[in-house]
Design a protein around this motif. Structure first.
Motif, short mmCIF file in Angstrom:
data_model
loop_
_atom_site.label_atom_id
_atom_site.label_comp_id
_atom_site.label_asym_id
_atom_site.label_seq_id
_atom_site.Cartn_x
_atom_site.Cartn_y
_atom_site.Cartn_z
N UNK A 41 -0.76 11.03 -27.93
CA UNK A 41 -0.52 11.83 -26.84
C UNK A 41 -0.58 10.93 -25.66
N UNK A 42 -1.55 9.99 -25.66
CA UNK A 42 -1.66 9.13 -24.58
C UNK A 42 -0.34 8.21 -24.20
N UNK A 43 0.20 7.70 -25.55
CA UNK A 43 1.45 7.07 -25.19
C UNK A 43 2.54 7.64 -24.86
N UNK A 44 2.76 8.86 -25.38
CA UNK A 44 3.95 10.03 -24.97
C UNK A 44 3.57 10.06 -23.20
N UNK A 45 2.52 10.42 -22.63
CA UNK A 45 2.15 10.86 -21.63
C UNK A 45 2.52 9.59 -20.54
N UNK A 46 1.83 8.27 -21.03
CA UNK A 46 2.16 7.27 -19.93
C UNK A 46 3.86 6.87 -20.02
N UNK A 47 4.29 7.11 -21.12
CA UNK A 47 5.63 6.61 -21.42
C UNK A 47 6.60 7.47 -20.22
N UNK A 48 6.30 8.77 -20.37
CA UNK A 48 6.93 9.76 -19.27
C UNK A 48 6.64 9.32 -17.84
N UNK A 49 5.57 9.14 -17.69
CA UNK A 49 5.12 8.47 -16.01
C UNK A 49 5.62 7.42 -15.96
N UNK A 50 5.58 6.57 -16.54
CA UNK A 50 6.28 5.16 -16.41
C UNK A 50 7.80 5.41 -16.06
N UNK A 51 8.64 6.03 -16.73
CA UNK A 51 9.93 6.35 -16.79
C UNK A 51 10.36 6.75 -15.27
N UNK A 97 0.79 -1.15 0.04
CA UNK A 97 -0.08 -0.06 0.00
C UNK A 97 0.85 1.16 0.10
N UNK A 98 1.80 1.30 1.13
CA UNK A 98 3.01 2.47 0.91
C UNK A 98 3.37 2.66 -0.40
N UNK A 99 4.24 1.83 -1.11
CA UNK A 99 4.73 2.39 -2.53
C UNK A 99 3.29 2.38 -3.56
N UNK A 100 2.30 1.77 -3.12
CA UNK A 100 1.16 2.12 -4.03
C UNK A 100 0.64 3.56 -4.08
N UNK A 101 0.63 4.17 -2.67
CA UNK A 101 0.41 5.50 -2.50
C UNK A 101 1.34 6.37 -3.25
N UNK A 102 2.66 6.03 -3.24
CA UNK A 102 3.68 7.00 -3.61
C UNK A 102 3.43 6.89 -5.26
N UNK A 103 2.80 5.66 -5.75
CA UNK A 103 2.92 5.75 -7.34
C UNK A 103 1.57 6.28 -7.69
N UNK A 104 0.74 7.20 -6.74
CA UNK A 104 -0.47 7.75 -7.32
C UNK A 104 0.06 8.94 -8.35
N UNK A 105 1.33 9.34 -8.04
CA UNK A 105 1.81 10.28 -9.15
C UNK A 105 1.91 9.75 -10.60
N UNK A 106 1.81 8.52 -10.73
CA UNK A 106 1.96 7.95 -12.13
C UNK A 106 0.68 8.35 -12.97
N UNK A 107 -0.38 8.01 -12.45
CA UNK A 107 -1.63 8.37 -13.30
C UNK A 107 -1.78 10.14 -13.13
N UNK A 108 -1.41 10.72 -12.01
CA UNK A 108 -1.40 12.10 -12.01
C UNK A 108 -0.60 12.67 -12.93
N UNK A 109 0.80 12.20 -13.23
CA UNK A 109 1.66 12.66 -14.18
C UNK A 109 1.05 12.34 -15.58
N UNK A 110 0.54 11.36 -15.81
CA UNK A 110 -0.25 10.67 -17.15
C UNK A 110 -1.37 11.58 -17.42
#
Length: 370
Positions: free
Chosen positions: A254-264, A209-222
């Motif tokens: 645009x979706x692909x580029x956004x998700x790529x950035x968030x994933x890296x 859960x803790x790393x999961x909460x940190x990873x909420x920035x992933x969809x936020x960035x996307x």
């Protein structure tokens, strides 16, 4: 009850959930591959780069588990995808619309609210992601265990075998237990849930859960990046209408580029979260203690009650493999995430139309009742 003419937060949530399931189903074998590569550790005998390649894992699954091995845990993953996407889109639509209404209320009557800043989009996305994560992570833990195979530290795993033949096939590159140890293992959704609760207690369903909460920035960035690039492109095309849409292929790009950035940006924590949920991090920690301490000084951890944190996982990977170790399985994760997100954005408008149709149908069925 008035007839719906536009989507409510529930409608956007339904559209996002349906689109998420559709896009994830298209690339599900890649999801299996990326999870197994991420969960593989040095103790599993998975240091061979060929074993950790996408093609290597695909070939191994087909050889040892057959074609259906590519769809292990499919239903649990779809349930997780639906629930996570539904929760995220609902909370995101809710907090975003509430925030925009608050901004509009502070402006003169009749004037439009200003577009949200990138920082506001990111904060709203992170808040929505955190709320969605708390409610849906138990399904994610079960889905991860099903994809990996039998628990690395389950009560049915024989502990008397050393590093002989059985140990060599123990977890290898896909994190699953060797065929010799598959004694009536129940890998159904409820079976895995029962195993987790037996090992960890109910709190085991919230592992990671803790790393999961940190990873909420992933969809936020996307989504923040997607909305920002989308508005810039629409303005460049001279389309200032609030309902203006990108073409499907432009939305795909645009979706692909956004998700790529968030994933890296977030990948190291993604990998750490998978290892925590699959318990490969705990197994690796126990192995280190076993090798480093004299026999009479070895700690006796009750199964399921000694967990390694994300920072500990990342520190251990750094010591063993350096910076590149943080990106083990990155190619599979990136391909899967980018393609999935791109399909999701490309089909988003269509699923919104279907969600509205479902809401209208629901309205008519309710109206037809005497």
């Amino acid at each position: 009850m008035s007839k719906p003419t536009q989507l409510t937060p529930f409608g956007y949530a339904l559209a996002g959930a349906l689109g998420g399931c559709f896009s994830n189903a298209l690339v599900y074998p890649l999801d299996i591959v990326k999870t197994r590569i991420q969960a593989a550790t040095a103790e599993s005998g998975a240091s061979d780069e060929e074993k950790l390649s996408i093609l290597g894992v695909l070939e191994r699954i087909l050889r040892e588990e057959g074609f259906m091995g590519y769809y292990k845990g499919f239903m649990a993953t779809m349930l997780n995808t639906f629930s996570m996407q539904y929760a995220y889109f609902f909370f995101y639509s809710f907090v975003r619309s509430s925030y925009i209404k608050r901004l509009a209320a502070k402006r003169p009557a009749g004037s439009a609210a200003p577009p949200l800043s990138t920082a506001a989009e990111l904060l709203l996305g992170a808040a929505a992601g955190a709320m969605a994560q708390i409610f849906t992570i138990p399904v994610a833990v079960i889905a991860t265990r099903q994809q990996i195979g039998r628990s690395l530290d389950g009560p049915k795993k024989p502990k008397s075998k050393g590093k002989g033949k059985a140990a060599e096939g123990d977890v290898e590159s896909n994190g699953s237990i060797s065929d010799g140890e598959e004694d009536e293992y129940d890998d159904s959704f409820l079976g895995v849930a029962r195993e987790i609760i037996a090992e960890e207690g109910v709190s085991g369903l919230w592992l990671g859960l803790k790393p999961g909460l940190v990873l909420t920035v992933n969809p936020a960035i996307t989504y923040g990046m997607y909305e920002r690039v989308k508005s810039v492109m629409l303005i460049a095309k001279g389309e200032t209408n609030a309902n203006a849409k990108l073409s499907p292929w432009m939305a795909f790009t645009v979706g692909a580029l956004s998700k790529a950035l968030a994933t890296v940006v977030t990948y190291p924590y993604i990998m750490a979260k998978v290892r925590i949920q699959a318990r490969s991090a705990d197994a690796e920690d126990a192995e280190e203690e076993h090798l480093s301490l004299p026999k009479h000084n070895k700690p006796h951890h009750k199964s399921g009650h000694h967990h390694v944190g994300a920072l500990t996982v990342l520190a251990r990977v750094w010591r063993r493999n350096g910076f590149l170790g943080w990106y083990q399985g990155m190619s599979a994760q990136l391909i899967k995430a980018v393609v999935t997100q791109a399909f999701l954005f490309m089909s988003k408008d269509q699923f919104e139309h279907w969600a509205l149709a479902i809401m209208v149908l629901f309205y008519r069925l309710r109206s037809a009742k005497p």
